[in-house]
Design an enzyme around this catalytic site. Structure first.
Site, short mmCIF file in Angstrom:
data_model
loop_
_atom_site.label_atom_id
_atom_site.label_comp_id
_atom_site.label_asym_id
_atom_site.label_seq_id
_atom_site.Cartn_x
_atom_site.Cartn_y
_atom_site.Cartn_z
N ASP A 12 -7.77 -26.12 38.84
CA ASP A 12 -7.46 -27.53 38.31
C ASP A 12 -7.10 -28.28 39.30
O ASP A 12 -6.27 -28.49 39.96
CB ASP A 12 -6.70 -27.54 37.06
CG ASP A 12 -6.77 -28.94 36.42
OD1 ASP A 12 -7.54 -29.73 36.76
OD2 ASP A 12 -5.95 -29.05 35.46
N ASP A 106 -13.45 -31.23 37.87
CA ASP A 106 -12.22 -30.83 38.39
C ASP A 106 -11.52 -29.60 37.81
O ASP A 106 -10.44 -29.32 38.28
CB ASP A 106 -11.17 -32.18 38.61
CG ASP A 106 -11.01 -32.46 37.15
OD1 ASP A 106 -11.60 -32.15 36.25
OD2 ASP A 106 -9.65 -33.09 37.28
N GLU A 107 -12.34 -28.89 37.11
CA GLU A 107 -11.71 -27.71 36.58
C GLU A 107 -12.83 -26.68 36.16
O GLU A 107 -13.58 -27.01 35.69
CB GLU A 107 -11.12 -28.25 35.16
CG GLU A 107 -10.18 -27.39 34.39
CD GLU A 107 -9.58 -27.89 33.18
OE1 GLU A 107 -8.78 -26.87 32.62
OE2 GLU A 107 -9.88 -29.10 32.87
#
Length: 395
Positions: A12, A106-107
């Site tokens: 993350d 983003d993860e």
């Protein structure tokens, strides 16, 4: 015969949008940075950790963020820029495993079980991924590692920011038991309040609770699921190459729009955004949907099929504009608080596919390609269609 334990990593990126802005403008480092809608009706997309000290959080109205942290630097999101950095991050993942389940830009979850033969441990892989992301993007990633998705995600959450944590099977209860029950996956606000009413406030409390109390709070079925989760059991697989469900873009206006020409210009702007994203991901859509919200909060949805699956902005806009016009002329006093467009029903593109005689003309495809390359190099909005210019100065 028992299965060998899996090796799962959850990555993350820390305050991703704000961190990209700091990377591109080092003068922002050390200042509270808030990325989100800047108008009266805007919401916060990301706040960096300096801004979070003032209680600013994602999804908070920007007006509330300004009250809490007036000294922050407020920046409108640059989605294309974030997507470009995200692509670099996901390229790092692909160097270690094809089993990548992206949750957002983003993860992601990674199943690196098959890579353990090449590397000595999941920690070694996690450290290499973290260091490579830092070297190639200048950004920090929090990395959690465990034998399942639930615990890997917990590892990244507990170690943020710039985290790195492995949770081993014999350490599960030590990490889980003290946590508030609301931190557990599947426990929403309603379930959390019901559990609080029967005296269950932590994960340890739930495991010590008798069946009657737990069943009374959340029901027998959910109770059994929660007991398994609270001892760290999670059999969910990492789903690699999950198909794109939809690509959307929308805009909330500071002042309600009552001019069709202006509404059409904003629709074109959103069509450019979703078209560029679809082309960047090499997918073609079958369905175009528009979202139209009247003040204060009456939302209408309309959708139609493209003549052939595609991602060319002119084709998307032709359908979206027709849907907008039909809705507009059905209302005696049309006004819009929000306007959006979404693509769905994707077909993956293949270089050897047969070309359809009704597909967008080559000139239109070339214009999309030129626009994409210029905007990628100089920033989103560097090159737009003339119709979009009516939206300039109205953000």
């Amino acid at each position: 015969m028992p299965h060998a334990p899996r090796a799962i990593i959850h990555v993350d990126m820390d305050a991703f949008y704000a961190s990209v802005e700091e990377r591109d403008d080092p003068g922002l480092v050390g200042k509270p940075v808030i990325v989100g809608g800047l108008g009266r009706r805007g919401v916060v997309s990301t706040a960096n950790y300096q801004a979070r000290k003032y209680g600013v959080r994602s999804a908070m109205p920007t007006s509330e963020a300004r009250r809490r942290c007036p000294q922050a630097v407020y920046i409108h999101p640059r989605h294309e820029r974030y997507a470009a950095i995200s692509a670099v991050v996901f390229d790092v993942f692909a160097e270690y495993t094809p089993m990548i389940e992206g949750l957002s830009l983003d993860e992601a979850f990674l199943d690196v079980t098959g890579s353990l033969r090449l590397f000595s441990s999941v920690e070694v892989i996690g450290r290499r991924i973290k260091d490579s992301i830092r070297e190639r993007t200048g950004l920090n990633a929090s990395v959690g590692m465990a034998h399942n998705k639930l615990l890997a995600k917990l590892g990244s959450e507990l170690s943020k920011p710039n985290g790195f944590l492995v949770i081993r099977p014999d350490e599960v209860r030590g990490y889980l038991d003290p946590l508030p029950i609301g931190r557990m996956w599947t426990v929403g606000k309603v379930a959390e309040e019901a559990l609080h009413r029967v005296g269950i406030r932590t994960i340890g409390d739930l495991l010590r609770a008798d069946a009657w109390r737990l069943n009374k709070a959340v029901g027998e079925r959910h109770a059994a699921q929660l007991r398994a989760l609270c001892v760290g059991e999670d059999e969910r697989p990492v789903v690699a190459d999950a198909p794109e469900v939809s690509i959307g873009a929308e805009w909330t206006f500071d002042v309600d729009v009552d001019d069709l020409a202006i509404a059409e210009a904003w629709m074109l702007r959103q069509c450019e955004r979703v078209g560029a994203r679809a082309r960047g991901r090499d997918v073609k859509a079958r369905t175009v949907a528009v979202k139209l919200r009247e003040p204060p909060f009456v939302t209408h949805s309309r959708q139609a099929q493209l003549p052939v699956p595609g991602n060319a902005t002119p084709d998307i806009y032709a359908v979206a504009r027709r849907l907008l016009n039909v809705w507009w002329h059905q209302h005696p006093r049309p006004r819009l608080r929000l306007l959006g467009v979404t693509l769905s029903g994707f077909d993956a593109r293949h270089g050897d596919e047969q070309q359809d005689m009704f597909a967008a003309p080559a000139a239109e495809k070339r214009s999309d390609g030129v626009q994409d390359r210029i905007n990628e190099r100089f920033g989103a909005g560097a090159l737009v269609r003339a119709g979009v210019l009516k939206t300039r100065g109205r953000e």
